[in-house]
Design a protein around this motif. Structure first.
Motif, PDB file in Angstrom:
ATOM      1  N   ASP A  13       0.823  -1.214   0.000  1.00  0.00           N
ATOM      2  CA  ASP A  13       0.000   0.000   0.000  1.00  0.00           C
ATOM      3  C   ASP A  13       0.855   1.261   0.000  1.00  0.00           C
ATOM      4  OD1 ASP A  13      -2.205  -1.633   0.033  1.00  0.00           O
ATOM      5  OD2 ASP A  13      -2.577  -1.399   2.180  1.00  0.00           O
ATOM      6  N   TYR A  14       2.082   1.152   0.476  1.00  0.00           N
ATOM      7  CA  TYR A  14       2.991   2.294   0.465  1.00  0.00           C
ATOM      8  C   TYR A  14       3.372   2.655  -0.967  1.00  0.00           C
ATOM      9  CZ  TYR A  14       7.049   5.193   1.540  1.00  0.00           C
ATOM     10  OH  TYR A  14       7.939   6.227   1.614  1.00  0.00           O
ATOM     11  N   PHE A  15       3.467   1.645  -1.823  1.00  0.00           N
ATOM     12  CA  PHE A  15       3.909   1.868  -3.199  1.00  0.00           C
ATOM     13  C   PHE A  15       2.770   1.897  -4.219  1.00  0.00           C
ATOM     14  CE2 PHE A  15       7.611   0.099  -1.038  1.00  0.00           C
ATOM     15  CZ  PHE A  15       8.525   1.107  -1.312  1.00  0.00           C
ATOM     16  N   LEU A  16       1.624   1.334  -3.881  1.00  0.00           N
ATOM     17  CA  LEU A  16       0.451   1.335  -4.752  1.00  0.00           C
ATOM     18  C   LEU A  16      -0.754   1.560  -3.852  1.00  0.00           C
ATOM     19  CD1 LEU A  16      -0.589   0.862  -7.675  1.00  0.00           C
ATOM     20  CD2 LEU A  16      -0.842  -1.548  -7.073  1.00  0.00           C
ATOM     21  N   ALA A  17      -1.442   2.649  -4.036  1.00  0.00           N
ATOM     22  CA  ALA A  17      -2.542   3.043  -3.140  1.00  0.00           C
ATOM     23  C   ALA A  17      -3.507   1.880  -2.911  1.00  0.00           C
ATOM     24  CB  ALA A  17      -3.287   4.235  -3.710  1.00  0.00           C
ATOM     25  N   VAL A  69       4.642 -11.699  -5.996  1.00  0.00           N
ATOM     26  CA  VAL A  69       5.511 -11.141  -7.043  1.00  0.00           C
ATOM     27  C   VAL A  69       5.899  -9.702  -6.697  1.00  0.00           C
ATOM     28  CG1 VAL A  69       5.626 -10.437  -9.477  1.00  0.00           C
ATOM     29  CG2 VAL A  69       4.669 -12.668  -8.854  1.00  0.00           C
ATOM     30  N   ALA A  70       4.925  -8.915  -6.251  1.00  0.00           N
ATOM     31  CA  ALA A  70       5.204  -7.518  -5.898  1.00  0.00           C
ATOM     32  C   ALA A  70       6.214  -7.432  -4.758  1.00  0.00           C
ATOM     33  CB  ALA A  70       3.913  -6.799  -5.528  1.00  0.00           C
ATOM     34  N   ARG A  71       6.037  -8.262  -3.743  1.00  0.00           N
ATOM     35  CA  ARG A  71       6.983  -8.245  -2.616  1.00  0.00           C
ATOM     36  C   ARG A  71       8.367  -8.704  -3.037  1.00  0.00           C
ATOM     37  NH1 ARG A  71       2.561 -10.571   0.181  1.00  0.00           N
ATOM     38  NH2 ARG A  71       1.471  -8.960   1.321  1.00  0.00           N
ATOM     39  N   ARG A  72       8.427  -9.691  -3.909  1.00  0.00           N
ATOM     40  CA  ARG A  72       9.733 -10.185  -4.375  1.00  0.00           C
ATOM     41  C   ARG A  72      10.459  -9.126  -5.208  1.00  0.00           C
ATOM     42  NH1 ARG A  72      10.651 -15.560  -3.246  1.00  0.00           N
ATOM     43  NH2 ARG A  72       8.808 -16.639  -2.483  1.00  0.00           N
ATOM     44  N   ILE A  73       9.716  -8.327  -5.935  1.00  0.00           N
ATOM     45  CA  ILE A  73      10.336  -7.222  -6.677  1.00  0.00           C
ATOM     46  C   ILE A  73      10.964  -6.246  -5.689  1.00  0.00           C
ATOM     47  CG2 ILE A  73       9.820  -5.157  -8.044  1.00  0.00           C
ATOM     48  CD1 ILE A  73       7.947  -6.925  -9.718  1.00  0.00           C
ATOM     49  N   GLY A 100       7.952  -0.930  -9.897  1.00  0.00           N
ATOM     50  CA  GLY A 100       8.043  -2.383  -9.826  1.00  0.00           C
ATOM     51  C   GLY A 100       6.768  -3.013  -9.293  1.00  0.00           C
ATOM     52  N   VAL A 101       6.193  -2.444  -8.240  1.00  0.00           N
ATOM     53  CA  VAL A 101       4.943  -2.970  -7.677  1.00  0.00           C
ATOM     54  C   VAL A 101       3.820  -2.822  -8.696  1.00  0.00           C
ATOM     55  CG1 VAL A 101       3.185  -2.630  -5.889  1.00  0.00           C
ATOM     56  CG2 VAL A 101       5.601  -2.668  -5.268  1.00  0.00           C
ATOM     57  N   MET A 102       3.744  -1.675  -9.340  1.00  0.00           N
ATOM     58  CA  MET A 102       2.712  -1.458 -10.355  1.00  0.00           C
ATOM     59  C   MET A 102       2.855  -2.476 -11.495  1.00  0.00           C
ATOM     60  SD  MET A 102       1.945   1.919 -12.635  1.00  0.00           S
ATOM     61  CE  MET A 102       3.493   1.739 -13.511  1.00  0.00           C
ATOM     62  N   THR A 103       4.062  -2.703 -11.932  1.00  0.00           N
ATOM     63  CA  THR A 103       4.318  -3.673 -13.001  1.00  0.00           C
ATOM     64  C   THR A 103       3.901  -5.074 -12.562  1.00  0.00           C
ATOM     65  OG1 THR A 103       6.144  -2.330 -13.823  1.00  0.00           O
ATOM     66  CG2 THR A 103       6.089  -4.629 -14.514  1.00  0.00           C
ATOM     67  N   ALA A 104       4.192  -5.425 -11.321  1.00  0.00           N
ATOM     68  CA  ALA A 104       3.790  -6.736 -10.795  1.00  0.00           C
ATOM     69  C   ALA A 104       2.279  -6.903 -10.851  1.00  0.00           C
ATOM     70  CB  ALA A 104       4.284  -6.905  -9.365  1.00  0.00           C
TER      71      ALA A 104
END
Length: 109
Positions: A13-17, A69-73, A100-104
């Motif tokens: 949530d810090y990187f993607l609302a 996947v997002a966390r691994r990025i 990276g999170v958005m891409t995941a």
């Protein structure tokens, strides 16, 4: 920083609302989880007739998968920063993580 659990999405949530993340999860990834539930498959003629092409075989691409996947990025970027990725100022590095999170979140849609 505490390692996030499967159910702790604060780091994401810090990187993607949160509203955006939850919308993507519910609209796209949750559907896969629902379609792959055993009680649905038992009565699904499509699964029984052609199980090798059924969504159930790809059920790992649900909500937990995209979060993982997002966390691994994020973990990979932390490990590579200053090693295989040139050091960046904090703002630019956080921007990389957000991207990276958005891409995941869009990688299996």
């Amino acid at each position: 920083m505490e390692k996030p659990s499967i159910h702790n999405n604060k780091i994401l949530d810090y990187f993607l609302a949160e509203p955006v993340r939850e919308y993507i999860e519910q609209t796209y990834y949750h559907r896969i989880n629902v379609q792959a539930e055993l009680d649905k498959l038992v009565h699904d003629e499509g699964f029984m007739n052609n199980m090798y092409n059924h969504i159930a075989l790809f059920s790992d691409h649900g909500v937990i998968h995209v979060r993982d996947v997002a966390r691994r990025i994020l973990d990979t970027l932390d490990l590579m920063h200053g090693v295989h990725i040139a050091p960046r100022i904090t703002y630019r590095f956080l921007t990389m993580k957000a991207y990276g999170v958005m891409t995941a979140y869009f990688h299996d849609i």
